[in-house]
Design an enzyme around this catalytic site. Structure first.
Site, PDB file in Angstrom:
ATOM      1  N   ASP A  15       0.815  -1.219   0.000  1.00  0.00           N
ATOM      2  CA  ASP A  15       0.000   0.000   0.000  1.00  0.00           C
ATOM      3  C   ASP A  15       0.849   1.270   0.000  1.00  0.00           C
ATOM      4  O   ASP A  15       0.664   2.156   0.843  1.00  0.00           O
ATOM      5  CB  ASP A  15      -0.932   0.000   1.219  1.00  0.00           C
ATOM      6  CG  ASP A  15      -1.655  -1.306   1.396  1.00  0.00           C
ATOM      7  OD1 ASP A  15      -2.095  -1.873   0.387  1.00  0.00           O
ATOM      8  OD2 ASP A  15      -1.784  -1.773   2.548  1.00  0.00           O
ATOM      9  N   GLU A 184     -11.406   1.264  -2.904  1.00  0.00           N
ATOM     10  CA  GLU A 184     -10.743   1.476  -1.618  1.00  0.00           C
ATOM     11  C   GLU A 184      -9.469   2.277  -1.879  1.00  0.00           C
ATOM     12  O   GLU A 184      -9.251   2.793  -2.964  1.00  0.00           O
ATOM     13  CB  GLU A 184     -10.401   0.131  -0.961  1.00  0.00           C
ATOM     14  CG  GLU A 184      -9.553  -0.777  -1.844  1.00  0.00           C
ATOM     15  CD  GLU A 184      -9.357  -2.166  -1.269  1.00  0.00           C
ATOM     16  OE1 GLU A 184      -9.734  -2.392  -0.121  1.00  0.00           O
ATOM     17  OE2 GLU A 184      -8.810  -3.022  -1.990  1.00  0.00           O
TER      18      GLU A 184
END
Length: 493
Positions: A15, A184
């Site tokens: 991420d 997301e």
């Protein structure tokens, strides 16, 4: 111009987000249950990276909560921004809320995390300071905690990111958009009078990168897919961040899920089309190589340096699976001394005393020598493990006052199998070799003993890849003792 090669970070940095700080770049990644958390890396060229610090020495908030491995919990996808001369990291703990920490430089010191928004299920936050000085936060939702997902919400916060100052509103409902699944990981930007939200959708291993834009921070937002696998071998490609270099060129840093290797990091060229929308990669497909500039090497190093001679502080590539005790590790004079941490079982998945580095995304050979204290109690173990949902290790075990070289594997919780046990006076030189398919060959040679090599298939862990771990444990209620590790070597092959 000299091309670079993807991935630019060929090991598990999940991420990623990136910002420019002066003329250099700063990257942050999620760390989940790994401690210390929030690795901070720096680069002069977006290709060659090195550790600067960790933004979290330990994972807050509840004292004792992370004393055990909280697999799948801890620090999820963070964002990093430069604001008023400081670095700002905003990160979620899906079980507790959204936190903020800041520093004057990549090397720190980082402030004690502040809880900006409490609650469960709030994930992947990113701040935006608007042209009028007001500040906003965009974030997503985790179904496992909130009961729903596929939505992005925005809330106004004070410019210091200390508290919300208005109600939150859902600005993107993926369920209301045809084909929009699991949106997301949003990143918030302002450009040319538009509010931009970059966000992945479609799932970590199979999705694509979407860009949303609106004239109002509250929407409505229109969208476009700007990066997807196409005919490339880069599955995903998943969430990341946009950054502009000092020369005005735009770049997008994102990850690719590679299973046992975790979420490796790629760099895509990026720009803005005549229609005002961004483009990424080569006509929307991830690139494997691309010109970056003469200051980069012909091929990326693939990751920061992992070397450690155990003569001083541990290399920042090392991490624990939970909050460590104050004396679990001593490092001096070429010896890493690990406390034999007491544990009720030999099961490593629930054992906090695992000191690891992420499994490299390339074939490698690892060697280290392990020994147990002469007074280590029966039931003590120490060794080198490849550790994911399944694990295997080679090392030493004390039985009835004697020392044995052992090789162990475990396919699932509580299913440990001792595959080999040979009497060994110690120390034991253990060796581990990986191939391009994450198959791991383990063997060892010790005083009067040898373990024949055996192959084990490495697996991913919970939201992360496998780790290469050193560990030392003893049964609860037995006397304290230590294990020593020397001659750590990891070589690319």
């Amino acid at each position: 111009m000299i091309p670079y090669a993807n991935p630019i970070l060929d090991s598990d940095f999940p991420d990623p987000d990136v910002t420019r700080f002066g003329d250099s770049f700063v990257l942050v990644a999620s760390s989940f249950n790994r401690t210390p958390g929030l690795p901070i890396l720096t680069s002069d060229n977006l290709v060659d990276w090195s550790y600067a610090s960790h933004a979290l020495a330990a994972v807050p908030p509840a004292v004792g909560h992370f004393d055990l491995p909280r697999r799948g919990g801890g620090v999820w996808a963070p964002s990093i921004r430069t604001h008023e001369g400081r670095l700002v990291v905003v990160y979620p703990d899906p079980d507790h809320g959204i936190f903020v920490t800041t520093a004057p430089a990549p090397q720190g010191p980082w402030t004690e995390p502040h809880l900006l928004i409490p609650g469960q299920g709030l994930i992947d936050p990113c701040p935006l300071w608007d042209d009028d000085g007001r500040a906003y936060l965009v974030f997503g939702w985790a179904r496992s905690r909130a009961g729903f997902k596929n939505r992005l919400s925005v809330v106004e916060v004070d410019p210091g990111l200390t508290t919300p100052i208005g109600p939150l509103r859902t600005v993107i409902d993926g369920d209301a958009i045809e084909g929009m699944i699991t949106v997301e990981g949003p990143k918030f930007y302002r450009r040319d009078g538009w509010y931009w939200i970059f966000a992945p959708a479609g799932g970590v291993a199979t999705g694509h990168q979407v860009v949303f834009r609106s004239r109002s921070v509250w929407g409505p937002y229109e969208h476009r897919i700007v990066l997807e696998q196409g005919d490339s071998p880069v599955n995903g490609p998943h969430q990341g961040g946009w950054v502009t270099a000092p020369d005005g060129s735009d770049w997008f840093v994102h990850f690719q899920d590679r299973g046992p290797y975790g979420r490796v990091v790629h760099l895509q060229p990026m720009g803005w089309g005549a229609d005002g929308w961004p483009w990424m990669g080569d006509e929307g497909t991830p690139v494997l190589t691309w010109p970056r500039g003469a200051e980069t090497r012909p091929a990326s190093a693939g990751e920061p340096d992992r070397a450690d001679d155990f003569t001083g502080p541990l290399n920042p590539a090392w991490h624990w699976q939970a909050t460590p005790g104050a004396d679990w590790a001593r490092c001096a004079g070429g010896v890493l001394s690990l406390e034999l941490v007491p544990h009720p079982t030999t099961e490593l998945r629930t054992f906090p005393g695992m000191l690891g580095q992420s499994l490299p995304g390339y074939p490698c050979e690892v060697e280290v020598e392990v020994d147990l204290d002469a007074d280590a109690p029966d039931g003590s173990r120490a060794g080198l493990a490849v550790f994911g949902h399944a694990y295997a290790f080679v090392g030493l075990e004390r039985r009835a006052g004697a020392t044995y070289a052992i090789r162990v594997s475990s396919a699932e919780l509580g299913a440990e199998t001792v595959e080999e046990a040979v009497a060994c006076a110690g120390p034991l030189r253990v060796r581990l070799v990986t191939d391009a398919a994450a198959r791991v060959t383990l063997g060892a040679q010790g005083a009067g003993a040898a373990l024949p090599e055996a192959t084990f298939q490495a697996t991913e862990a919970h939201w992360i890849g496998s780790d290469l771990c050193l560990f030392a444990q003893r049964p609860i209620g037995t006397p304290a003792a230590r294990a020593s590790f020397t001659g750590w070597r990891l070589t690319r092959i």
